[in-house]
Design a protein around this motif. Structure first.
Motif, mmCIF file in Angstrom:
data_model
loop_
_atom_site.group_PDB
_atom_site.id
_atom_site.type_symbol
_atom_site.label_atom_id
_atom_site.label_comp_id
_atom_site.label_asym_id
_atom_site.label_seq_id
_atom_site.Cartn_x
_atom_site.Cartn_y
_atom_site.Cartn_z
ATOM 1 N N TYR A 86 -17.208 55.687 -18.653
ATOM 2 C CA TYR A 86 -16.902 55.324 -17.273
ATOM 3 C C TYR A 86 -18.180 54.805 -16.647
ATOM 4 C CZ TYR A 86 -15.523 55.933 -12.368
ATOM 5 O OH TYR A 86 -15.233 55.740 -11.044
ATOM 6 N N ILE A 87 -18.149 53.607 -16.145
ATOM 7 C CA ILE A 87 -19.364 53.023 -15.562
ATOM 8 C C ILE A 87 -19.058 52.615 -14.117
ATOM 9 C CG2 ILE A 87 -21.079 51.186 -15.754
ATOM 10 C CD1 ILE A 87 -20.494 51.001 -18.709
ATOM 11 N N PRO A 88 -19.667 53.310 -13.150
ATOM 12 C CA PRO A 88 -19.454 52.887 -11.768
ATOM 13 C C PRO A 88 -20.192 51.574 -11.497
ATOM 14 C CG PRO A 88 -20.901 54.808 -11.863
ATOM 15 C CD PRO A 88 -20.522 54.493 -13.274
ATOM 16 N N ILE A 89 -19.603 50.759 -10.656
ATOM 17 C CA ILE A 89 -20.196 49.455 -10.337
ATOM 18 C C ILE A 89 -20.431 49.413 -8.830
ATOM 19 C CG2 ILE A 89 -19.820 46.943 -10.344
ATOM 20 C CD1 ILE A 89 -19.759 47.961 -13.158
ATOM 21 N N ASP A 90 -21.629 49.085 -8.416
ATOM 22 C CA ASP A 90 -21.868 48.872 -6.995
ATOM 23 C C ASP A 90 -23.024 47.906 -6.863
ATOM 24 O OD1 ASP A 90 -21.991 48.854 -4.314
ATOM 25 O OD2 ASP A 90 -22.556 50.964 -4.061
ATOM 26 N N LYS A 91 -22.697 46.682 -6.627
ATOM 27 C CA LYS A 91 -23.719 45.652 -6.588
ATOM 28 C C LYS A 91 -23.614 44.951 -5.240
ATOM 29 C CE LYS A 91 -26.682 43.438 -9.290
ATOM 30 N NZ LYS A 91 -27.750 44.101 -10.027
ATOM 31 N N GLN A 92 -24.666 45.082 -4.486
ATOM 32 C CA GLN A 92 -24.616 44.470 -3.164
ATOM 33 C C GLN A 92 -25.262 43.098 -3.207
ATOM 34 O OE1 GLN A 92 -25.503 47.085 -0.040
ATOM 35 N NE2 GLN A 92 -24.790 45.625 1.476
ATOM 36 N N LEU A 93 -24.604 42.146 -2.602
ATOM 37 C CA LEU A 93 -25.190 40.812 -2.484
ATOM 38 C C LEU A 93 -25.782 40.705 -1.092
ATOM 39 C CD1 LEU A 93 -22.589 40.535 -4.444
ATOM 40 C CD2 LEU A 93 -22.847 38.113 -3.995
ATOM 41 N N SER A 94 -26.649 39.731 -0.906
ATOM 42 C CA SER A 94 -27.222 39.562 0.427
ATOM 43 C C SER A 94 -26.090 39.180 1.372
ATOM 44 C CB SER A 94 -28.250 38.457 0.398
ATOM 45 O OG SER A 94 -27.613 37.270 -0.048
ATOM 46 N N PRO A 95 -26.142 39.678 2.610
ATOM 47 C CA PRO A 95 -25.083 39.299 3.545
ATOM 48 C C PRO A 95 -25.178 37.809 3.873
ATOM 49 C CG PRO A 95 -26.773 40.597 4.648
ATOM 50 C CD PRO A 95 -27.135 40.553 3.204
ATOM 51 N N LEU A 96 -24.029 37.220 4.168
ATOM 52 C CA LEU A 96 -24.008 35.804 4.537
ATOM 53 C C LEU A 96 -23.112 35.645 5.750
ATOM 54 C CD1 LEU A 96 -23.637 33.773 1.209
ATOM 55 C CD2 LEU A 96 -25.679 34.028 2.607
ATOM 56 N N LEU A 97 -23.086 34.444 6.268
ATOM 57 C CA LEU A 97 -22.180 34.162 7.373
ATOM 58 C C LEU A 97 -20.854 33.677 6.793
ATOM 59 C CD1 LEU A 97 -24.526 32.213 9.806
ATOM 60 C CD2 LEU A 97 -23.695 34.558 10.043
ATOM 61 N N ALA A 98 -19.763 34.277 7.282
ATOM 62 C CA ALA A 98 -18.449 33.799 6.858
ATOM 63 C C ALA A 98 -17.901 32.935 7.982
ATOM 64 C CB ALA A 98 -17.532 34.973 6.611
ATOM 65 N N CYS A 99 -17.364 31.777 7.633
ATOM 66 C CA CYS A 99 -16.707 30.951 8.643
ATOM 67 C C CYS A 99 -15.296 31.483 8.789
ATOM 68 C CB CYS A 99 -16.666 29.491 8.216
ATOM 69 S SG CYS A 99 -15.654 28.511 9.350
ATOM 70 N N LEU A 100 -14.959 31.947 9.988
ATOM 71 C CA LEU A 100 -13.652 32.548 10.185
ATOM 72 C C LEU A 100 -12.564 31.481 10.282
ATOM 73 C CD1 LEU A 100 -14.472 35.519 12.578
ATOM 74 C CD2 LEU A 100 -14.669 35.346 10.107
ATOM 75 N N ASP A 101 -12.957 30.223 10.321
ATOM 76 C CA ASP A 101 -11.961 29.154 10.362
ATOM 77 C C ASP A 101 -11.583 28.657 8.977
ATOM 78 O OD1 ASP A 101 -11.834 29.222 13.127
ATOM 79 O OD2 ASP A 101 -13.598 27.918 13.312
ATOM 80 N N CYS A 102 -12.592 28.456 8.123
ATOM 81 C CA CYS A 102 -12.257 27.891 6.813
ATOM 82 C C CYS A 102 -12.615 28.820 5.660
ATOM 83 C CB CYS A 102 -12.934 26.534 6.608
ATOM 84 S SG CYS A 102 -14.689 26.646 6.256
ATOM 85 N N GLY A 103 -13.341 29.893 5.932
ATOM 86 C CA GLY A 103 -13.590 30.860 4.885
ATOM 87 C C GLY A 103 -14.846 30.617 4.077
ATOM 88 N N ARG A 104 -15.556 29.568 4.345
ATOM 89 C CA ARG A 104 -16.732 29.260 3.535
ATOM 90 C C ARG A 104 -17.900 30.200 3.889
ATOM 91 N NH1 ARG A 104 -19.503 24.067 1.353
ATOM 92 N NH2 ARG A 104 -21.649 24.761 1.502
ATOM 93 N N TRP A 105 -18.644 30.621 2.853
ATOM 94 C CA TRP A 105 -19.841 31.435 3.080
ATOM 95 C C TRP A 105 -21.037 30.529 3.259
ATOM 96 C CZ3 TRP A 105 -19.498 36.532 3.823
ATOM 97 C CH2 TRP A 105 -18.397 37.217 3.291
ATOM 98 N N GLN A 106 -21.918 30.885 4.158
ATOM 99 C CA GLN A 106 -23.129 30.093 4.311
ATOM 100 C C GLN A 106 -24.308 30.946 4.751
ATOM 101 O OE1 GLN A 106 -21.464 27.023 6.709
ATOM 102 N NE2 GLN A 106 -19.792 28.487 6.918
ATOM 103 N N ASP A 107 -25.487 30.320 4.651
ATOM 104 C CA ASP A 107 -26.716 31.063 4.897
ATOM 105 C C ASP A 107 -26.789 31.595 6.318
ATOM 106 O OD1 ASP A 107 -27.471 30.597 2.356
ATOM 107 O OD2 ASP A 107 -28.622 28.774 2.838
ATOM 108 N N LEU A 108 -27.480 32.716 6.433
ATOM 109 C CA LEU A 108 -27.718 33.274 7.760
ATOM 110 C C LEU A 108 -28.543 32.281 8.569
ATOM 111 C CD1 LEU A 108 -28.665 36.949 6.789
ATOM 112 C CD2 LEU A 108 -26.487 36.128 7.669
#
Lengths: 211, 776
Positions: free
Chosen positions: B242-264
């Motif tokens: 059993y291998i737990p997985i928890d990998k955090q990525l850097s937070p980004l800005l989500a566009c709430l209109d189209c869903g695209r992720w982009q830089d802070l």
């Protein structure tokens, strides 16, 4: 045989066992479990230290299982409505007579002393002392019992009126076709008809009577 | 004709509001009945995730038309006890393309789910909703036929006063059901419940949401995996199950209109120019692990978004596609060994990765998905040899580790596979998983599976030393064996009353206490026309078994209460230690005899045994195909163990195996269609993996010094001075190998004796194989 076996168990231990059983049943949402799940639970309970282990000191595991199944668990639903042998252990979920009467007749209506009964649940209420109304309530599947109880009461008390209240939950809404049918039957028998929607029961963390 | 949605000519415009017929057309989109329900469930679960109802179990209750109901009256209800909606919110919720959700945080994604799902199910949809404190229920009814006929999008709002102001929630009632939907919904309740229990497993079990279908709770499908502390050791490395997985990525800005992720730091979306940007956490979380049973199809990784499974038992991570060859087909890497069953599973949450509108796939081209794949299975192939040949290091990703530890299904603790002393009991392990899912108490943790794997490794009864070499003091010896205390150290005898004679019940209790349950042959035994018996088999060592006539017997079956039967087997009875009979065979025989007696049947015991094996013990089958699977896996291990030796002088060994075997090896390699250049394979010594068994045997015969003495086989060779002793050692191993080879290639004659001989050879060869650290 079952009853004889359970009589050997001291009453306070029976009480503790039923209490533990109902706590577990509440926690596991017993009323919504499939028959398969229930079967597996009977087996689990027979070996539970607070339930089966207490019983098997006085009876065989097999007898304990059937006592659990045909005793407290058969009464579970009624106990939750505040009725039956184990009523004091049921975590109350059904509406009270006062709530039903207020719903059917309005908040001014008063329940007459000593008229509340079960099978089906019923009472007699009066509005400012002007005439009395027989009120019977239960689930849609027991509609014919409600009708029968009301007609019996009216036959004995021709000056009274009668109202039926069908209890609905969010899991068991009354389909519109059934509703239409119930309404025309009630009308044919000159009975008032109302639907009472029980707020979704909470899945409790602790059992016990809750009046 | 114009493709522009809106054409401005000076001040003039045209109205492109679609015809209401469009709403009915949405129902033509392919959605299975459960998917339609899931769309409507998602809306409620979204609300629960935002604001769980106070003091109530968050519940969605679905009521489906009864079997045999009249389609004209039939209705589908989806009720929830969420917060309910305002009139504005309701009007948005039923309008196609509208969504209240900050789009990329929730399950309901596109604002179309409601319209697609309801239009697919039926013609008329009523939505009733109320919030706590509102004086009434508000409801609207969308009648698609009417709306299309009248070309009208306007629908009247109906208000119904509430008795209890605290009531809140939403009800969706669909009627005018389509023929095929009515058929499916009224007949497939059990199936629908099962699918929903799988898809919403996480939310039902971890968040305490309740989902009822016809007043019966949907049970979350629980992963049946090994306990978290189990592990295997491969090449000295401990690989947990059993291998737990928890990998955090850097937070980004989500566009709430189209869903695209982009830089802070950006203020406008680079994709759509919208300014509705929100900083969001991005994580890959969950676990990967090993299922307690293997299966042809029931394995793989579940991927979830906001608690709902989007991919169920996905196998794509077990294939490898060469990134340098765009368009190359991914090569499946797991499971590739016979019996071709897998057991790697997992539950991975990817709340930040976009999904398609049917919610049955992620957007695989996004960097977010690709990153998750890299975290879980790494860049290179899983198979080390193949990885090396493609220029990658050993794959040490979580899936790479699990692959190394658990890809093989050899019975025993070494690979964590239940067995019965002879073979793996895959079918039995699957049957136990059924009991796990039914909630049967004994099967909730992995003890039963673990015990079967452990007992497989326990050597078969051998002749106890005291039987052949009596000790000096036979009395003392018997005392030790029977665990009787020394006379001197005994508690004072005279005061003790003479021990009461043990009752039959006490004796059996003693057997149960000292015995070990043999899970592989315990369980339900049932045949047509016979009662069903729940049998538990206890194996005893060092305890003499007495039947109820005080006779010393090898096997003893006793009925208990109800359908319970206990079978006791004395593993040290001479029948097993001196005559080599199989204790399990005799246990089954005694079960057959018991069933025959209780039934008063005159059938031959042998025919009952045959039927029992056929119906209740399929894993014991000694069919050529079952044995071929075992032989294949064993030979793969032999070849793996030989590879490092071969690599030492690849061409030298190649020249030893002869022209016919050269051809056969090349043909095998060619037929597997691998990309690597054959010259490289030959030079690296990896050709041994494709060489026929005959050449494996020939190499061992010709260069025993390279393979014996713990290099591949345990047996001694170099230490023998006598040449005859040396050749005996070699011919023993080569003999086994030839038997196993015949079996693998199914050239063994399917006569019981031949099959048994081959099976024993597998076992003996397995015992001879040294614990070599191979790199796979």
């Amino acid at each position: 045989m079952t009853r004889a076996d359970s009589r050997r168990v001291p009453p306070e231990q029976i009480d503790a066992v039923v209490k533990a059983l109902y706590t577990e049943a509440d926690r596991l949402d017993w009323e919504h479990l499939s028959p398969q799940r229930r079967t597996a639970l009977y087996d689990t309970w027979v070996t539970d230290p607070q339930i089966g282990a207490v019983l098997t000191e006085f009876m065989s595991a097999e007898t304990a299982r059937s006592w659990i199944k045909d005793g407290p668990m058969k009464e579970y639903r009624r106990a939750r409505q505040g009725a039956g042998r184990y009523a004091k252990f049921g975590s109350r979920q059904g509406p009270t007579a006062a709530q039903i009467v207020a719903h059917a007749l309005g908040t001014e209506a008063v329940i007459m002393d000593g008229t509340v009964g079960v099978k089906p649940f019923h009472c007699v209420a009066t509005m400012n002392g002007a005439g009395s109304t027989f009120v019977a309530w239960g689930e849609a599947r027991n509609f014919r019992h409600l009708v029968w109880a009301a007609l019996s009461h009216l036959t004995d008390n021709p000056t009274d009126s009668a109202a039926l209240v069908i209890i609905e939950t969010m899991a068991e809404p009354t389909p519109s076709a059934d509703k239409a049918r119930q309404e025309s039957i009630a009308q044919r028998c000159s009975l008032a008809l109302k639907y009472y929607r029980v707020a979704n029961e909470r899945r409790p963390t602790a059992a016990g009577s809750e009046q | 004709m114009s493709s522009e949605p809106r054409v401005a000519v000076g001040e003039e415009t045209i109205d492109v509001t679609p015809h209401p017929r469009l709403l009915a057309v949405l129902g033509d989109i392919e959605f299975a009945p459960w998917q339609c329900l899931a769309e409507l469930i998602d809306n409620a679960f979204d609300d629960f995730l935002t604001a769980p109802p106070d003091g109530e179990t968050p519940t969605v209750a679905i009521s489906l038309p009864a079997r045999g109901s009249d389609r004209r009256d039939a209705q589908v209800w989806i009720n929830d006890n969420g917060r309910g909606m305002s009139l504005d919110h309701l009007s948005g919720a039923v309008s196609a393309g509208w969504t209240s959700n900050a789009r990329y945080g929730k399950l309901g994604l596109f604002g179309m789910g409601f319209n697609i799902a309801t239009a697919r199910l039926g013609n008329t949809t009523t939505v009733r909703t109320t919030r706590a404190g509102d004086p009434d229920w508000i409801s609207v009814t969308l009648d698609l036929h009417n709306m299309a006929a009248n070309a009208d999008f306007e629908v009247p709002v109906v208000r119904e006063p509430k008795d209890d102001l605290s009531v809140h929630g939403t009800e969706i009632i669909i009627s005018g059901l389509k023929q095929e939907q009515h058929e499916a919904l009224s007949r497939q309740q059990v199936k629908i419940r099962r699918v929903l229990g799988d898809v919403y497993s996480y939310l039902l079990r971890e968040k305490g949401f309740s989902l009822l279908v016809d007043n019966t709770a949907v049970q979350p499908l629980l992963p049946c995996v090994w306990n978290h502390d189990r592990a295997v050791v491969v090449s000295g490395e401990r690989i947990p199950a059993y291998i737990p997985i928890d990998k955090q990525l850097s937070p980004l800005l989500a566009c709430l209109d189209c869903g695209r992720w982009q830089d802070l730091g950006l203020t406008r979306c680079e994709e759509c120019g919208g300014s509705n940007l929100e900083e969001r956490e991005r994580r890959v979380t969950g676990w990967l692990g090993i299922q307690r049973y293997s299966h042809k199809t029931d394995f793989g990784v579940d991927f979830l978004r906001n608690g709902r499974k989007i991919l169920v038992r996905d196998l794509s991570l077990f294939s490898w596609a060469d990134p340098n060859e765009p368009g190359a087909r991914p090569i499946p890497e797991y499971p590739i060994e016979v019996p071709n069953e897998g057991r790697i599973v997992g539950e991975i949450h990817l709340d930040h990765v976009r999904v398609n509108y049917q919610k049955n796939a992620f957007e695989y081209d996004t960097p977010e998905w690709k990153y998750a794949v890299r975290v879980l299975r790494g860049d290179g192939p899983l198979r080390p040899q193949f990885a090396r040949s493609m220029g990658y290091d050993t794959n040490e990703s979580p899936i790479g580790l699990l692959f190394t530890g658990y890809r093989r299904l050899d019975p025993g603790l070494r690979r964590l596979v239940p067995g019965d002393g002879k073979t793996a009991i895959h079918q039995k392990a699957r049957d136990w998983a059924e009991l796990f899912r039914k909630g049967v108490a004994d099967y909730q943790d992995d003890t039963v599976w673990y015990e079967a794997a452990r007992q497989h490794d326990i050597p078969k009864p051998t002749v106890p030393p005291e039987a052949t070499q009596p000790s000096e003091d036979p009395e003392l010896d018997a005392r030790t064996r029977l665990d009787i205390p020394e006379p001197g150290e005994a508690t004072p005898g005279p005061i003790d009353p003479p021990p009461a004679r043990e009752t039959e019940e006490q004796k059996q209790q003693r057997y149960r206490t000292v015995g070990q349950v043999l899970p592989d042959i315990s369980g339900e035994y049932s045949l047509p026309n016979y009662s069903t018996w729940n049998v538990t088999v206890y194996a005893l060592s060092g305890t003499e078994l007495l039947d109820n006539n005080e006779q010393h017997v090898p096997v003893y079956a006793q009925g208990q209460r109800g359908p319970e039967v206990h079978v006791f087997v004395d593993l040290e009875h001479p029948l097993f230690t001196e005559f080599g009979s199989d204790p399990r065979e005799h246990a089954v025989l005694s079960i057959a005899e018991y069933m025959r007696e209780r039934r008063g049947s005159s059938a031959a015991v042998s025919s009952i045994v045959a039927e029992l094996k056929d119906r209740c013990l399929p894993d014991q089958r000694v069919t050529p195909s079952a044995l071929a699977a075992i032989a294949h896996s064993l030979l793969a291990r032999v070849r793996d163990a030989m590879r490092p030796v071969i690599a030492g002088n690849a061409e030298g060994f190649w020249s030893l195996i002869g022209a016919d075997d050269h051809a056969a090896t090349e043909q095998t390699y060619a037929s597997e269609g691998l990309d690597r250049a054959w010259d490289d394979v030959r030079a690296a010594g990896d050709w041994i993996s494709y060489a026929p068994v005959t050449s494996v045997a020939r190499l061992i015969g010709q260069r025993p010094g390279d393979f014996f003495d713990g290099k591949v086989f345990r047996a001694s060779y170099a230490a023998f001075q006598d040449s005859h002793a040396r050749s005996l050692a070699v011919s023993r191993i080569v003999g086994y190998l030839n038997d196993v080879g015949l079996l693998a290639e199914r050239r063994a004659r399917p006569r019981p004796d031949d099959l048994n001989r081959a099976r024993l050879s597998c076992r003996l060869l397995d015992d001879e194989l040294a614990e070599v650290s191979t790199d796979e």
